[in-house]
Enzyme design. Structure first.
Site, PDB file in Angstrom:
ATOM      1  N   HIS A  53     -13.252  17.667 -42.321  1.00  0.00           N
ATOM      2  CA  HIS A  53     -12.868  17.004 -40.975  1.00  0.00           C
ATOM      3  C   HIS A  53     -13.830  17.051 -39.821  1.00  0.00           C
ATOM      4  O   HIS A  53     -14.007  18.344 -39.191  1.00  0.00           O
ATOM      5  CB  HIS A  53     -11.627  18.032 -40.536  1.00  0.00           C
ATOM      6  CG  HIS A  53     -10.749  17.211 -39.429  1.00  0.00           C
ATOM      7  ND1 HIS A  53      -9.307  17.605 -39.310  1.00  0.00           N
ATOM      8  CD2 HIS A  53     -11.063  16.484 -38.322  1.00  0.00           C
ATOM      9  CE1 HIS A  53      -9.116  16.945 -38.051  1.00  0.00           C
ATOM     10  NE2 HIS A  53     -10.087  16.242 -37.480  1.00  0.00           N
ATOM     11  N   HIS A  55     -16.164  14.626 -37.050  1.00  0.00           N
ATOM     12  CA  HIS A  55     -16.132  13.319 -36.233  1.00  0.00           C
ATOM     13  C   HIS A  55     -17.986  13.308 -36.036  1.00  0.00           C
ATOM     14  O   HIS A  55     -18.078  13.684 -35.268  1.00  0.00           O
ATOM     15  CB  HIS A  55     -15.447  13.456 -35.187  1.00  0.00           C
ATOM     16  CG  HIS A  55     -14.159  13.609 -35.317  1.00  0.00           C
ATOM     17  ND1 HIS A  55     -12.832  12.561 -35.493  1.00  0.00           N
ATOM     18  CD2 HIS A  55     -13.051  14.771 -35.124  1.00  0.00           C
ATOM     19  CE1 HIS A  55     -11.644  13.104 -35.556  1.00  0.00           C
ATOM     20  NE2 HIS A  55     -12.236  14.509 -35.446  1.00  0.00           N
ATOM     21  N   ARG A  57     -19.350   9.859 -35.112  1.00  0.00           N
ATOM     22  CA  ARG A  57     -19.586   9.169 -34.029  1.00  0.00           C
ATOM     23  C   ARG A  57     -20.986   8.186 -34.013  1.00  0.00           C
ATOM     24  O   ARG A  57     -21.435   7.675 -33.087  1.00  0.00           O
ATOM     25  CB  ARG A  57     -19.775   9.898 -32.587  1.00  0.00           C
ATOM     26  CG  ARG A  57     -18.975  11.155 -32.557  1.00  0.00           C
ATOM     27  CD  ARG A  57     -17.454  10.806 -31.855  1.00  0.00           C
ATOM     28  NE  ARG A  57     -17.043  11.968 -31.157  1.00  0.00           N
ATOM     29  CZ  ARG A  57     -15.459  12.314 -31.401  1.00  0.00           C
ATOM     30  NH1 ARG A  57     -14.864  11.314 -32.091  1.00  0.00           N
ATOM     31  NH2 ARG A  57     -15.061  13.389 -30.924  1.00  0.00           N
ATOM     32  N   ASN A  87     -11.791   7.518 -36.462  1.00  0.00           N
ATOM     33  CA  ASN A  87     -11.643   7.295 -35.165  1.00  0.00           C
ATOM     34  C   ASN A  87     -12.724   6.998 -34.287  1.00  0.00           C
ATOM     35  O   ASN A  87     -13.081   7.741 -33.355  1.00  0.00           O
ATOM     36  CB  ASN A  87     -10.552   8.275 -34.483  1.00  0.00           C
ATOM     37  CG  ASN A  87     -11.236   9.585 -34.590  1.00  0.00           C
ATOM     38  OD1 ASN A  87     -12.145  10.002 -35.359  1.00  0.00           O
ATOM     39  ND2 ASN A  87     -10.747  10.316 -33.592  1.00  0.00           N
ATOM     40  N   LYS A 141      -6.514   8.693 -43.558  1.00  0.00           N
ATOM     41  CA  LYS A 141      -6.246   9.508 -42.007  1.00  0.00           C
ATOM     42  C   LYS A 141      -5.079   8.622 -41.533  1.00  0.00           C
ATOM     43  O   LYS A 141      -5.259   7.736 -40.966  1.00  0.00           O
ATOM     44  CB  LYS A 141      -7.319   9.518 -41.230  1.00  0.00           C
ATOM     45  CG  LYS A 141      -7.328  10.599 -40.212  1.00  0.00           C
ATOM     46  CD  LYS A 141      -6.938  11.856 -40.439  1.00  0.00           C
ATOM     47  CE  LYS A 141      -6.677  12.500 -38.933  1.00  0.00           C
ATOM     48  NZ  LYS A 141      -7.738  13.002 -38.104  1.00  0.00           N
ATOM     49  N   HIS A 176      -2.752  13.609 -38.584  1.00  0.00           N
ATOM     50  CA  HIS A 176      -2.714  14.365 -37.472  1.00  0.00           C
ATOM     51  C   HIS A 176      -1.283  14.362 -36.843  1.00  0.00           C
ATOM     52  O   HIS A 176      -0.823  13.389 -36.620  1.00  0.00           O
ATOM     53  CB  HIS A 176      -3.581  13.578 -36.309  1.00  0.00           C
ATOM     54  CG  HIS A 176      -3.432  14.117 -34.976  1.00  0.00           C
ATOM     55  ND1 HIS A 176      -4.749  14.706 -34.356  1.00  0.00           N
ATOM     56  CD2 HIS A 176      -2.499  14.492 -34.037  1.00  0.00           C
ATOM     57  CE1 HIS A 176      -4.419  15.281 -33.226  1.00  0.00           C
ATOM     58  NE2 HIS A 176      -3.056  15.133 -32.882  1.00  0.00           N
ATOM     59  N   HIS A 229      -5.411  20.134 -38.807  1.00  0.00           N
ATOM     60  CA  HIS A 229      -5.531  21.206 -37.794  1.00  0.00           C
ATOM     61  C   HIS A 229      -4.085  21.847 -37.631  1.00  0.00           C
ATOM     62  O   HIS A 229      -3.560  21.760 -36.589  1.00  0.00           O
ATOM     63  CB  HIS A 229      -6.069  20.633 -36.593  1.00  0.00           C
ATOM     64  CG  HIS A 229      -5.831  19.296 -36.217  1.00  0.00           C
ATOM     65  ND1 HIS A 229      -4.655  18.775 -36.235  1.00  0.00           N
ATOM     66  CD2 HIS A 229      -6.744  18.303 -35.722  1.00  0.00           C
ATOM     67  CE1 HIS A 229      -4.620  17.442 -35.951  1.00  0.00           C
ATOM     68  NE2 HIS A 229      -5.922  17.208 -35.645  1.00  0.00           N
ATOM     69  N   ASP A 301     -13.093  20.037 -37.636  1.00  0.00           N
ATOM     70  CA  ASP A 301     -12.602  19.367 -36.438  1.00  0.00           C
ATOM     71  C   ASP A 301     -13.921  19.251 -35.312  1.00  0.00           C
ATOM     72  O   ASP A 301     -13.560  19.033 -34.256  1.00  0.00           O
ATOM     73  CB  ASP A 301     -11.182  19.697 -35.881  1.00  0.00           C
ATOM     74  CG  ASP A 301     -10.846  18.307 -35.190  1.00  0.00           C
ATOM     75  OD1 ASP A 301     -11.294  17.199 -35.198  1.00  0.00           O
ATOM     76  OD2 ASP A 301      -9.526  18.511 -34.478  1.00  0.00           O
ATOM     77  N   HIS A 305     -18.197  15.242 -27.813  1.00  0.00           N
ATOM     78  CA  HIS A 305     -18.206  14.476 -26.726  1.00  0.00           C
ATOM     79  C   HIS A 305     -19.496  14.819 -25.440  1.00  0.00           C
ATOM     80  O   HIS A 305     -20.182  15.960 -25.852  1.00  0.00           O
ATOM     81  CB  HIS A 305     -16.914  14.800 -26.101  1.00  0.00           C
ATOM     82  CG  HIS A 305     -15.800  14.378 -26.693  1.00  0.00           C
ATOM     83  ND1 HIS A 305     -15.532  12.849 -27.126  1.00  0.00           N
ATOM     84  CD2 HIS A 305     -14.882  14.937 -27.493  1.00  0.00           C
ATOM     85  CE1 HIS A 305     -14.474  12.801 -27.986  1.00  0.00           C
ATOM     86  NE2 HIS A 305     -14.105  14.080 -28.068  1.00  0.00           N
TER      87      HIS A 305
END
Ligand code: NCD
Ligand code: ZN
Ligand code: ZN
Length: 412
Positions: A53, A55, A57, A87, A141, A176, A229, A301, A305
């Protein structure tokens, strides 16, 4: 190239290990010839972490993270395999966007795998991807609630159709589970919400609701379903009871184990994450789940950002923070404190994920296995300082935390 790792603590014994063409060719007390020799100085060698898991980007949000910075962060955290969540910009929704990801991931220095978005709009595309039997696709997912973006799926018939597809192609669905209508209901009650309302808006009952729905459909369908999660005590109860009748798996993040909403006084939006940080009681229930086997594995997770975004006001600050570089340290400290067995740590960080997601050869140290190994100094002191992170996201709700047990080197 041949590499001999000499003098390492492997499966409780001081041994040597020979790597040949990416595989473990020999483990034992002999000293086979090799082009390169590394003296491990008696330190502990464990299977490298598999993180289902993350992200990453790259492509459209490379200012947040790209495959190079993510790889560096992963390596520093003892992680050899990352599953990239869909995502992203663009989202991983069809063969074309998957191909873009594969190209971007060529610069990775860890093993890259991809989770595909199963949304309200791309059932046929998902089917098309699965028909190609892609070896690098690890899971579908589904978001039952929007998390940073507005994409969610709550149509139970379509969820069931995706579960059937998952069964047909023997590929797990990760969910999720926060339930969108429930989140919307609570959201309405807050006109000027602050970070301290995050756990009330994305209310524990919303995670419970979605987890119950996922478990029910999983029991009907018989496919592999992973609750991503898991954050609320009651979810553990649901998962525990459904494990008898469904192929249901439980992922827990380090932050839901080690942090709760009390940290928000200090961490502010750095601690904003979905599902939210919960209560001390939930931390305790998750640890209980670790001890009794309800929890199957740890996923970080890792959700980077920009600092600028995270420093903005609560409503606009995105949810998520980096986790690749802090996870193993935090867990090793529990081993140091004798709260967690090393064997259980290995199960939680690599071997169980390898089994659930079918990563053949990963998650074990034995002859013939993939040489993805992390060298650990169980007594090395660490202190979390986000400015030293390799990820582009240089902030952390764990800032200043200290402990013992750290990664010394990774072999991939
Ligand atoms: C994730 C992200 O930033 O992509 N954020 C988060 O708070 N966990 C999305 C998600 O996994 O829900
Ligand atoms: Zn999520
Ligand atoms: Zn996530």
């Amino acid at each position: 190239m041949d590499l001999l790792i000499k003098n390492a603590l492997i499966n409780n014994r001081n041994q040597n290990l020979l790597i040949h063409k990416g595989l473990i060719e020999y483990i034992g007390t002999e000293t086979p010839a090799a082009r390169e020799v590394f003296d491990a100085g008696g330190l502990l060698l464990i299977p490298a972490v598999i993180d289902p898991h993350t992200h990453i980007r790259d492509l459209g949000q490379a200012e947040k993270e790209d495959w190079l910075s993510a790889s560096k962060a992963a390596r520093k955290g003892g992680v050899a395999v990352v599953f990239d969540m869909p995502n992203t910009k663009p989202p991983t929704i069809d063969l074309q966007t998957l191909e873009l990801k594969r190209q971007a991931a060529k610069k990775a220095t860890v093993h890259a795998r991809f989770n595909i978005a199963a949304t309200a709009h791309n059932y046929d595309k998902v089917q098309e991807i699965l028909k190609t039997k892609p070896a690098d696709v690890t899971a579908l997912k589904i978001f039952f609630a929007g998390s940073n973006d507005k994409e969610f799926l709550t149509d139970k018939d379509l969820i069931k159709k995706y579960f059937e597809l998952s069964l047909k192609y023997d590929i797990p669905v990760m969910i999720h589970t926060e339930w969108q209508p429930c989140v919307e209901k609570h959201q309405k009650l807050f006109e000027h919400p602050t970070i301290f309302d995050h756990n009330k808006i994305r209310h524990p009952e919303c995670a419970l609701k979605g987890t119950e729905i996922a478990a029910q459909i999983a029991a009907e369908t018989g496919n592999k379903v992973v609750i991503a999660h898991t954050s609320v005590a009651g979810e553990l109860e649901i998962i525990k009871s459904y494990k008898k009748k469904a192929r249901l798996y439980c992922e827990v993040t380090p932050h839901h184990l080690f942090l709760n909403k009390e940290i928000l006084e200090k961490a502010g939006n750095f601690g904003k994450v979905n599902p939210p940080l919960r209560s001390k009681k939930d931390n305790e229930a998750l640890w209980q789940g670790i001890m009794d086997g309800t929890v199957d594995y740890i996923g970080t997770d890792h959700a980077p950002h920009t600092l600028e975004e995270k420093l903005g006001p609560y409503p606009s600050a995105p949810s998520g923070f980096p986790g690749l570089e802090t996870n193993l340290r935090l867990l090793l400290n529990e081993v140091y404190k004798e709260n967690l067995d090393l064997e259980r740590l290995i199960e939680l960080t690599s071997s169980k994920a390898a089994e659930i997601f079918g990563l053949e050869g990963f998650g074990k140290i034995k002859e013939g296995a993939v040489a993805a190994l992390t060298l650990i100094d169980p007594e090395k002191k660490w202190k979390i300082k986000a400015e030293d992170f390799e990820t582009k996201a240089k902030y952390s709700p764990y800032e200043g935390m200290q402990g013992y047990g750290d990664v010394v080197k990774i072999f991939i």
